[in-house]
Every structure is written in structure tokens, then in C-alpha cells.
Design a protein around this motif. Structure first.
Motif, short mmCIF file in Angstrom:
data_model
loop_
_atom_site.label_atom_id
_atom_site.label_comp_id
_atom_site.label_asym_id
_atom_site.label_seq_id
_atom_site.Cartn_x
_atom_site.Cartn_y
_atom_site.Cartn_z
N GLY A 218 25.80 18.71 12.04
CA GLY A 218 25.75 19.78 13.03
C GLY A 218 25.75 21.18 12.47
N ALA A 219 25.83 21.31 11.14
CA ALA A 219 25.85 22.64 10.53
C ALA A 219 24.45 23.26 10.55
CB ALA A 219 26.36 22.56 9.09
N HIS A 220 24.44 24.57 10.47
CA HIS A 220 23.19 25.30 10.27
C HIS A 220 23.26 26.01 8.92
CE1 HIS A 220 19.73 27.85 10.63
NE2 HIS A 220 20.49 28.92 10.45
N VAL A 221 22.17 25.95 8.14
CA VAL A 221 22.13 26.51 6.79
C VAL A 221 21.01 27.53 6.69
CG1 VAL A 221 22.02 26.02 4.33
CG2 VAL A 221 22.94 24.29 5.90
N ASN A 222 21.34 28.75 6.25
CA ASN A 222 20.35 29.77 5.92
C ASN A 222 20.17 29.79 4.40
OD1 ASN A 222 20.05 30.92 8.64
ND2 ASN A 222 22.13 31.67 8.35
N VAL A 223 18.97 29.45 3.93
CA VAL A 223 18.68 29.40 2.49
C VAL A 223 17.88 30.65 2.15
CG1 VAL A 223 17.62 28.08 0.62
CG2 VAL A 223 18.71 26.89 2.54
N VAL A 224 18.52 31.58 1.44
CA VAL A 224 18.01 32.94 1.35
C VAL A 224 17.72 33.41 -0.08
CG1 VAL A 224 18.52 35.36 1.96
CG2 VAL A 224 19.31 33.51 3.45
N GLY A 225 18.49 32.95 -1.05
CA GLY A 225 18.49 33.59 -2.36
C GLY A 225 17.19 33.49 -3.14
N SER A 226 16.49 32.37 -3.06
CA SER A 226 15.25 32.19 -3.81
C SER A 226 14.07 32.64 -2.97
CB SER A 226 15.07 30.73 -4.22
OG SER A 226 13.80 30.54 -4.81
N SER A 227 13.30 33.60 -3.49
CA SER A 227 12.16 34.13 -2.73
C SER A 227 10.82 33.86 -3.41
CB SER A 227 12.33 35.64 -2.51
OG SER A 227 12.43 36.32 -3.74
N ILE A 228 10.82 33.04 -4.47
CA ILE A 228 9.59 32.66 -5.16
C ILE A 228 9.65 31.19 -5.51
CG2 ILE A 228 9.15 34.96 -6.13
CD1 ILE A 228 10.34 33.89 -8.78
N ALA A 229 8.49 30.62 -5.84
CA ALA A 229 8.46 29.25 -6.33
C ALA A 229 9.18 29.19 -7.67
CB ALA A 229 7.02 28.78 -6.47
N GLU A 292 24.53 16.97 16.35
CA GLU A 292 24.82 16.42 15.03
C GLU A 292 23.76 16.78 13.99
OE1 GLU A 292 27.73 14.56 14.29
OE2 GLU A 292 28.15 15.58 16.19
N GLN A 293 22.65 17.32 14.43
CA GLN A 293 21.55 17.61 13.51
C GLN A 293 21.89 18.79 12.59
OE1 GLN A 293 17.80 19.14 15.27
NE2 GLN A 293 16.79 17.47 14.19
N VAL A 294 21.49 18.68 11.33
CA VAL A 294 21.59 19.80 10.40
C VAL A 294 20.28 20.58 10.46
CG1 VAL A 294 21.77 20.48 7.96
CG2 VAL A 294 23.20 18.64 8.86
N THR A 295 20.38 21.87 10.73
CA THR A 295 19.20 22.73 10.76
C THR A 295 19.19 23.62 9.53
OG1 THR A 295 20.38 24.33 12.15
CG2 THR A 295 18.97 22.72 13.27
N LEU A 296 17.99 23.92 9.04
CA LEU A 296 17.84 24.76 7.85
C LEU A 296 16.78 25.80 8.11
CD1 LEU A 296 17.70 23.56 4.15
CD2 LEU A 296 16.06 25.25 5.00
N TYR A 297 17.12 27.05 7.86
CA TYR A 297 16.17 28.16 7.96
C TYR A 297 15.88 28.64 6.55
CZ TYR A 297 14.78 33.09 8.44
OH TYR A 297 14.15 34.31 8.32
N LYS A 298 14.62 28.53 6.12
CA LYS A 298 14.23 29.01 4.79
C LYS A 298 13.67 30.42 4.91
CE LYS A 298 13.22 29.52 0.55
NZ LYS A 298 14.30 29.92 -0.38
N SER A 299 14.38 31.36 4.31
CA SER A 299 13.99 32.77 4.34
C SER A 299 13.37 33.16 3.01
CB SER A 299 15.23 33.63 4.61
OG SER A 299 14.96 35.00 4.40
N LEU A 300 12.09 33.49 3.05
CA LEU A 300 11.47 34.15 1.91
C LEU A 300 11.45 35.66 2.11
CD1 LEU A 300 8.40 31.85 1.15
CD2 LEU A 300 10.43 32.16 -0.26
N GLY A 301 11.51 36.07 3.38
CA GLY A 301 11.35 37.48 3.71
C GLY A 301 9.87 37.82 3.75
N HIS A 302 9.46 38.54 4.78
CA HIS A 302 8.05 38.94 4.84
C HIS A 302 7.93 40.39 5.26
CE1 HIS A 302 8.38 38.10 9.14
NE2 HIS A 302 8.61 36.83 8.91
N VAL A 303 6.78 40.97 4.89
CA VAL A 303 6.61 42.41 5.05
C VAL A 303 6.56 42.83 6.51
CG1 VAL A 303 4.09 42.47 5.00
CG2 VAL A 303 5.40 44.40 4.08
N VAL A 304 6.21 41.92 7.41
CA VAL A 304 6.22 42.26 8.83
C VAL A 304 7.62 42.68 9.26
CG1 VAL A 304 5.97 41.27 11.15
CG2 VAL A 304 4.22 40.84 9.42
#
Length: 317
Positions: A218-229, A292-304
């Protein structure tokens, strides 16, 4: 030409202002009302990078808005010097004449809008009753994320982990005083996240510091630190078990390190990126599907996001 420095950005662009702007920008991106190219990244020596991010605000709430670019230098070792790791400028141009409208401090905008974007994603994807936050990292983005997340959830407790225990403890004390919350530094990342409702990874880690097995249902995770491959903050297990939402699907398929590593291992395909956060916000895609679902938001950041946040600082009413 007007130049808006970092102090002026910090004075004018608070989270209650920036969160709605970023929400509009994310929705407009997913509706095709903006333009942007994948960021160009020039590797420099000593692990430093220089990025160029061009884009335009075309329609929707930004109709007639500017086009422009962010130029940003990324120097991760600046943290030890007491300097921001991301420094740069955002240059905006007039839609009708092509005239430069002004220059805005890109480092301060990036610090605020990145956290605001995670707050938007948290508001859309975390359980409504979520009240505990874990921060993996103790730098500028950890601070801004704590500030922003408190605007979308009523937090009761924050845990903090970082590689240097003394710095983590000092950061926790500073955060507790500023926010008036219980904030505790932990001895391990696992201890920090074990019962957290919301997790934010905001580190410069090159290898995973968060394992999926540690994250509570049930947790939500924001993955932010890595912005490149390349550098990845979370392991394959978390990527696989989560409902994976991107800030920009095209860019995550190209540069989202955690996704790309799991794909290269043959564990997932492109369809694992189920939606952009803007599609969720517009009601065109499901966000969280169960408690119960784990959600993940992958943030690369965009110029918009950058253009939308910087534009009001230069607009003349």
C-alpha cells in the motif's frame, strides 16, 4: 532583460503556488498541449554533467505561453561544499516575436518544482490516509520534498536515512524544528521505510539503496534521484511489483535507469510503464487500484515543468 535570481524565486514560488502549476503542466504534457525534446546531456570530468532541455507551452492553460530551454550544470559533489548540486538558468522566449522574455534561476526552480511534482504524484497515488513519510537522502531535495509532501498529506512522522549518520541526524533535527513534526534518523534504509506510507528516494546513489522487499503493501514511492540512464536508486523487485507511473513516458523509456535495468534483465517490457501521471490526473488512466498496491512515480523532471513554473515570475499583469 529581466533576470530573476534564486532569492526572488524562493520568495515568489512557494509550494501552494507551484503545486497547482506543476499539476497543470503534467496534465498539459499528457494531453499533447506542450512540446519538449529528450534532454541532451554532456558528460564532463569528475562525474559532472551539463544538460540542455528545450520545450514549449502551446495550449490548454498555457495557450500563448513561451518557449525556451533550461541549461543546467549537475555537480553532485557540490553538497560537500555547501553548494546546490543543480545550478543553471531557464531562458524564456516570447511566442509572437521570438524576443527573449527573461532569465530565471534554474537551480531554485528545479529544487521547488521537482518536489512539487512529487507532491502532485503523491496526492494522486498515495492512499488518502497516508501519514508517514520516509526520506532516503538528506540533501536539498530531501528538504524540499518534506516541505511539499506536507502540503498534500497530514503527516504524523518522518524518518530519514543517509550514508553519513551524523548528517542524517542533523538534517532530521532541522526538519523537526521547521515542520513541527516527529522526525527521526534511522540506522538503515530498511528501518526508515519498513512501515512508511510514502517513500521518497532523493539520493545520488549509483546502485540501489532501496529494495522492494522492504516496502510495505500500500505504500507509494517517488523515485527522484536518478535523472539519466545509468544510476539507479531502487532494485528490480520494487520496479516489478509496483504500478509504475512516469512523469513522461517517452523519456522514462529512454532514460529511466531503474526501468531500463529491469528491462535489460528481461524482467519487464515497455508496457510496464502503465501511464503518465498527467493521464492519471486527467482521468484517462487509473492510478492506485487497491489499498494494498504499491505505486511508483518515476521522476526524471521535464522542461515543461520548468517553463510553467518560471513563466509567472516574468509575466507582467
Amino acid at each position: 532583460m529581466p533576470i530573476v535570481d534564486g532569492h526572488a524565486v524562493a520568495d515568489s514560488l512557494d509550494y501552494d503556488t507551484c503545486i497547482p502549476i506543476v499539476r497543470q503542466a503534467m496534465t498539459a504534457l499528457s494531453k499533447g498541449e506542450t512540446q519538449q525534446l529528450p534532454r541532451g546531456v554532456l558528460p564532463l570530468d569528475h562525474g559532472h554533467m551539463f544538460g540542455v532541455m528545450p520545450g514549449a507551452l502551446n495550449g490548454g492553460p498555457f495557450g500563448g505561453g513561451p518557449f525556451g530551454a533550461k541549461l543546467v550544470a549537475v555537480f553532485p559533489d557540490n553538497f560537500d561544499k555547501g553548494l546546490p548540486s543543480h545550478q543553471g538558468v531557464i531562458v524564456l522566449f516570447d511566442r509572437d516575436s521570438g524576443r527573449p522574455v527573461g532569465v530565471v534561476d534554474g537551480g531554485e526552480v528545479t529544487a521547488i518544482r521537482t518536489a512539487a511534482a512529487s507532491a502532485v504524484a503523491t496526492d494522486a497515488l498515495a492512499r488518502p490516509e497516508a501519514k508517514t513519510l520516509a526520506l532516503l537522502g538528506y540533501g536539498e531535495q530531501a528538504l524540499t520534498h518534506a516541505r511539499a509532501i506536507t502540503r498534500v498529506r497530514r503527516l504524523s512522522r518522518i524518518t530519514v536515512w543517509g550514508r553519513a549518520p551524523g548528517r542524517a541526524a542533523a538534517f532530521a533535527a532541522r526538519l523537526a524544528e521547521e515542520l513541527g513534526l516527529s522526525v527521526r534518523a534511522t540506522a538503515s534504509a530498511q528501518e526508515a521505510v519498513v512501515d512508511a506510507d510514502i517513500v521518497c528516494t532523493v539520493t545520488a546513489a549509483k546502485e540501489p539503496i532501496l529494495n522492494g522487499a522492504w516496502v510495505a503493501p500500500g505504500a507509494h514511492v517517488n523515485v527522484v534521484g536518478s535523472s539519466i540512464a545509468g544510476p539507479a536508486e531502487v532494485d528490480h523487485d520494487l520496479v516489478i511489483r509496483s504500478r509504475f507511473i512516469a512523469d513522461c513516458r517517452e523519456h522514462v523509456l529512454r532514460q529511466g535507469a531503474e526501468f531500463l535495468r529491469a528491462k535489460a534483465a528481461g524482467l519487464i517490457g515497455d508496457a510496464h510503464v502503465v501511464a503518465e501521471i498527467g493521464e492519471v490526473l486527467a482521468g484517462h488512466a487509473e492510478g492506485r487500484q487497491s489499498a494494498e498496491q504499491v505505486t511508483l512515480y518515476k521522476s526524471l523532471g521535464h522542461v515543461v515543468q520548468d517553463l510553467a513554473a518560471a513563466w509567472p515570475l516574468l509575466k507582467k499583469d
